[in-house]
Design an enzyme around this catalytic site. Structure first.
Site, PDB file in Angstrom:
ATOM      1  N   GLY A 269       0.838  -1.193   0.000  1.00 31.50           N
ATOM      2  CA  GLY A 269       0.000   0.000   0.000  1.00 31.50           C
ATOM      3  C   GLY A 269       0.871   1.240   0.000  1.00 31.50           C
TER       4      GLY A 269
ATOM      5  CD  GLN B  89       3.363   5.895   2.677  1.00 33.65           C
ATOM      6  OE1 GLN B  89       2.384   5.387   2.142  1.00 33.65           O
ATOM      7  NE2 GLN B  89       4.319   5.183   3.242  1.00 33.65           N
TER       8      GLN B  89
ATOM      9  CB  CYS C 128       4.966   2.108   7.347  1.00 33.04           C
ATOM     10  SG  CYS C 128       4.523   3.624   6.493  1.00 33.04           S
ATOM     11  CG  LEU C 129       6.562   1.005   1.336  1.00 36.48           C
ATOM     12  CD1 LEU C 129       6.007   1.314  -0.043  1.00 36.48           C
ATOM     13  CD2 LEU C 129       7.669  -0.026   1.263  1.00 36.48           C
TER      14      LEU C 129
ATOM     15  CG  HIS D 259      -0.915   1.281   7.219  1.00 37.53           C
ATOM     16  ND1 HIS D 259       0.024   0.745   8.071  1.00 37.53           N
ATOM     17  CD2 HIS D 259      -0.223   2.136   6.406  1.00 37.53           C
ATOM     18  CE1 HIS D 259       1.218   1.264   7.800  1.00 37.53           C
ATOM     19  NE2 HIS D 259       1.095   2.100   6.791  1.00 37.53           N
ATOM     20  CD  GLU D 260      -1.121   2.502   2.676  1.00 40.29           C
ATOM     21  OE1 GLU D 260      -0.631   3.657   2.635  1.00 40.29           O
ATOM     22  OE2 GLU D 260      -0.448   1.499   2.982  1.00 40.29           O
TER      23      GLU D 260
ATOM     24  CG  HIS E 106       0.257   6.898   5.410  1.00 41.22           C
ATOM     25  ND1 HIS E 106       1.396   7.339   6.039  1.00 41.22           N
ATOM     26  CD2 HIS E 106       0.429   5.564   5.219  1.00 41.22           C
ATOM     27  CE1 HIS E 106       2.224   6.308   6.216  1.00 41.22           C
ATOM     28  NE2 HIS E 106       1.662   5.217   5.731  1.00 41.22           N
TER      29      HIS E 106
END
Ligand code: NI
Length: 174
Positions: free
Chosen positions: A46, A51, A94-95, A136-137, A140
Site C-alpha cells: 500500500g 508518502q 510501512c515504506l 493504514h493508508e 496516512h
C-alpha cells in the site's frame, strides 16, 4: 509513469492532513499509476500520496499474494463509513518507516466509500488484511502513522532507531 521517491520518518510532511481531490482526471490517474509502480518496486502492499510528497487524498493498495495476479485498487477521497466491532491484529510495517514492525489492532472489517480510477463513487466491504491495509493508508491521509497506534514507549524506541538510520545514511551520502 515514474518511480517516486518515498519520504521516510521522521518528516513533518508525514504529519499533515491531506486535502480531498475534486475528480479523478487524467492527472490524478497519472499519480495513481506512478504510485502503483513505486509501491510494486519498493515492494509494498500500500502507498498513500503524502508518502511521495503529494498532499492529496489518494491511496493505492494491492494485497495479492506473491505469484498470483496483481489486484491493484486505487482510491481517491477514501472514507471509512462503517466498521465491525470485531478487531484483528496484524504485524504492520510501512515504506516510510523502513524495517520497523509492530502489532496493530484495528476493526476486522470496514465499509469504505471512495472514487475509483474511473472517477466512479464506490462503496466496498473489506475484510482481513485488505481492511487493515486500507485503514493504514487512510491514516496516512490524516497524518497518522501505524506507530501512533502503539505504546508511546515502543513508538519512541522505533522513531529513535529511524532517526539513527537516517543520520548514518546522510553521512554515507556526504
Ligand atoms: Ni504506511
Amino acid at each position: 509513469m515514474a518511480l517516486l521517491p518515498i519520504i521516510t520518518a521522521p518528516d513533518r510532511r508525514l504529519k499533515k492532513v491531506a486535502i480531498p481531490i475534486e475528480d479523478v482526471d487524467d492527472e490524478v490517474r497519472c499519480l495513481m499509476d506512478s504510485m502503483l509502480e513505486t509501491m510494486y518496486a519498493a515492494p509494498g502492499v500500500g502507498l498513500a500520496a503524502p508518502q511521495v510528497g503529494d498532499l492529496r487524498r489518494v491511496i493505492v493498495v494491492d494485497v495479492a499474494r506473491a505469484g498470483t495476479d496483481p489486484t491493484p485498487i486505487c482510491l481517491a477521497n477514501p472514507e471509512v463509513i462503517a466498521t465491525s466491532d470485531d478487531v484483528s491484529v496484524f504485524e504492520e510495517g510501512c515504506l516510510s518507516l523502513p524495517e520497523q514492525f509492530a502489532n496493530v489492532k484495528r476493526p476486522k472489517s470496514v465499509c469504505v466509500r471512495y472514487r475509483d480510477y474511473e472517477n466512479k463513487i464506490c462503496e466496498q466491504e473489506m475484510d482481513g488484511f485488505l481492511a487493515t491495509c486500507v485503514q493504514h493508508e487512510i491514516d496516512h491521509l490524516n497524518g497518522v502513522l501505524f506507530v501512533d497506534h502503539i505504546s508511546s514507549l515502543k513508538r519512541s524506541m522505533l522513531l529513535r532507531k529511524l532517526t539513527k538510520i537516517k543520520k548514518s545514511a546522510a553521512h554515507a551520502r556526504a
